[in-house]
Design a protein around this motif. Structure first.
Motif, PDB file in Angstrom:
ATOM      1  N   VAL A  91      19.087 -22.226  17.031  1.00 19.85           N
ATOM      2  CA  VAL A  91      18.427 -21.770  15.803  1.00 19.85           C
ATOM      3  C   VAL A  91      18.552 -22.854  14.735  1.00 19.85           C
ATOM      4  O   VAL A  91      19.663 -23.316  14.440  1.00 19.85           O
ATOM      5  N   TYR A  92      17.407 -23.245  14.170  1.00 13.93           N
ATOM      6  CA  TYR A  92      17.358 -24.256  13.115  1.00 13.93           C
ATOM      7  C   TYR A  92      16.556 -23.720  11.943  1.00 13.93           C
ATOM      8  O   TYR A  92      15.610 -22.958  12.133  1.00 13.93           O
ATOM      9  N   GLY A  93      16.940 -24.139  10.751  1.00 11.87           N
ATOM     10  CA  GLY A  93      16.200 -23.761   9.556  1.00 11.87           C
ATOM     11  C   GLY A  93      16.525 -24.716   8.432  1.00 11.87           C
ATOM     12  O   GLY A  93      17.516 -25.447   8.489  1.00 11.87           O
ATOM     13  N   PRO A  94      15.677 -24.740   7.412  1.00  8.43           N
ATOM     14  CA  PRO A  94      15.946 -25.651   6.293  1.00  8.43           C
ATOM     15  C   PRO A  94      17.177 -25.201   5.513  1.00  8.43           C
ATOM     16  O   PRO A  94      17.322 -24.033   5.203  1.00  8.43           O
ATOM     17  N   ALA A  95      18.050 -26.155   5.250  1.00  4.83           N
ATOM     18  CA  ALA A  95      19.245 -25.847   4.466  1.00  4.83           C
ATOM     19  C   ALA A  95      18.893 -25.732   2.997  1.00  4.83           C
ATOM     20  O   ALA A  95      19.603 -25.099   2.230  1.00  4.83           O
ATOM     21  N   ASP A  96      17.786 -26.338   2.621  1.00  4.80           N
ATOM     22  CA  ASP A  96      17.349 -26.373   1.229  1.00  4.80           C
ATOM     23  C   ASP A  96      15.869 -25.995   1.190  1.00  4.80           C
ATOM     24  O   ASP A  96      15.053 -26.623   1.853  1.00  4.80           O
ATOM     25  N   PRO A  97      15.484 -24.962   0.449  1.00  2.00           N
ATOM     26  CA  PRO A  97      14.089 -24.522   0.429  1.00  2.00           C
ATOM     27  C   PRO A  97      13.113 -25.571  -0.103  1.00  2.00           C
ATOM     28  O   PRO A  97      11.919 -25.444   0.081  1.00  2.00           O
ATOM     29  N   THR A  98      13.625 -26.625  -0.729  1.00  3.80           N
ATOM     30  CA  THR A  98      12.722 -27.679  -1.196  1.00  3.80           C
ATOM     31  C   THR A  98      12.566 -28.789  -0.159  1.00  3.80           C
ATOM     32  O   THR A  98      11.753 -29.685  -0.330  1.00  3.80           O
ATOM     33  N   ALA A  99      13.346 -28.737   0.906  1.00  2.00           N
ATOM     34  CA  ALA A  99      13.285 -29.757   1.959  1.00  2.00           C
ATOM     35  C   ALA A  99      12.920 -29.096   3.280  1.00  2.00           C
ATOM     36  O   ALA A  99      13.741 -28.989   4.177  1.00  2.00           O
ATOM     37  N   LEU A 100      11.688 -28.632   3.393  1.00  2.00           N
ATOM     38  CA  LEU A 100      11.273 -27.845   4.556  1.00  2.00           C
ATOM     39  C   LEU A 100      11.135 -28.675   5.830  1.00  2.00           C
ATOM     40  O   LEU A 100      10.976 -28.111   6.902  1.00  2.00           O
ATOM     41  N   LEU A 101      11.194 -29.981   5.742  1.00  2.00           N
ATOM     42  CA  LEU A 101      11.031 -30.809   6.930  1.00  2.00           C
ATOM     43  C   LEU A 101      12.355 -31.361   7.454  1.00  2.00           C
ATOM     44  O   LEU A 101      12.374 -32.219   8.323  1.00  2.00           O
ATOM     45  N   ALA A 102      13.463 -30.846   6.950  1.00  2.00           N
ATOM     46  CA  ALA A 102      14.791 -31.185   7.454  1.00  2.00           C
ATOM     47  C   ALA A 102      15.462 -29.870   7.855  1.00  2.00           C
ATOM     48  O   ALA A 102      15.908 -29.114   7.002  1.00  2.00           O
ATOM     49  N   TRP A 103      15.485 -29.591   9.152  1.00  2.00           N
ATOM     50  CA  TRP A 103      16.057 -28.341   9.643  1.00  2.00           C
ATOM     51  C   TRP A 103      17.466 -28.584  10.154  1.00  2.00           C
ATOM     52  O   TRP A 103      17.723 -29.535  10.887  1.00  2.00           O
ATOM     53  N   HIS A 104      18.376 -27.697   9.789  1.00  5.24           N
ATOM     54  CA  HIS A 104      19.772 -27.815  10.179  1.00  5.24           C
ATOM     55  C   HIS A 104      20.130 -26.709  11.168  1.00  5.24           C
ATOM     56  O   HIS A 104      19.645 -25.583  11.074  1.00  5.24           O
ATOM     57  N   TRP A 105      21.000 -27.055  12.087  1.00  2.99           N
ATOM     58  CA  TRP A 105      21.425 -26.130  13.123  1.00  2.99           C
ATOM     59  C   TRP A 105      22.214 -24.992  12.510  1.00  2.99           C
ATOM     60  O   TRP A 105      23.105 -25.204  11.681  1.00  2.99           O
TER      61      TRP A 105
END
Length: 89
Positions: A70-84
């Protein structure tokens, strides 16, 4: 940049001769977990879906073949960097 240093695209077959990003496509970078460093093609994802991230099939996660990371953005302003965020069956 040499091919061994170029990020591969998630879902490309291991024997794909061109597993690299394609021009005109948009990718999120995966950080951490079993898919660290791979890119996910998010070209056709609406912003609301980008904000949710995704559960990506992997054979190398905690649940073995068929499990998901499962990955998702850690920061809602950085939608192209998904963190585990963890693994799920």
């Amino acid at each position: 940049m040499t091919e061994s240093m170029r990020p591969r695209v998630y879902g490309a077959d291991h024997d794909d001769p061109d597993p690299w990003p394609k021009a005109g496509r948009t990718y999120a970078t995966l950080h951490g977990g079993p898919l660290d460093g791979l890119l996910v093609d998010v070209t056709d994802c609406p912003p609301a879906e980008l904000a949710e991230g995704g559960a990506l099939i992997t054979e190398v996660g905690a649940y073995g073949p068929g499990g998901r990371a499962v990955y998702g953005p850690a920061d809602p302003t950085a939608l192209l960097a998904w963190h585990w965020e963890g693994d799920t069956p």
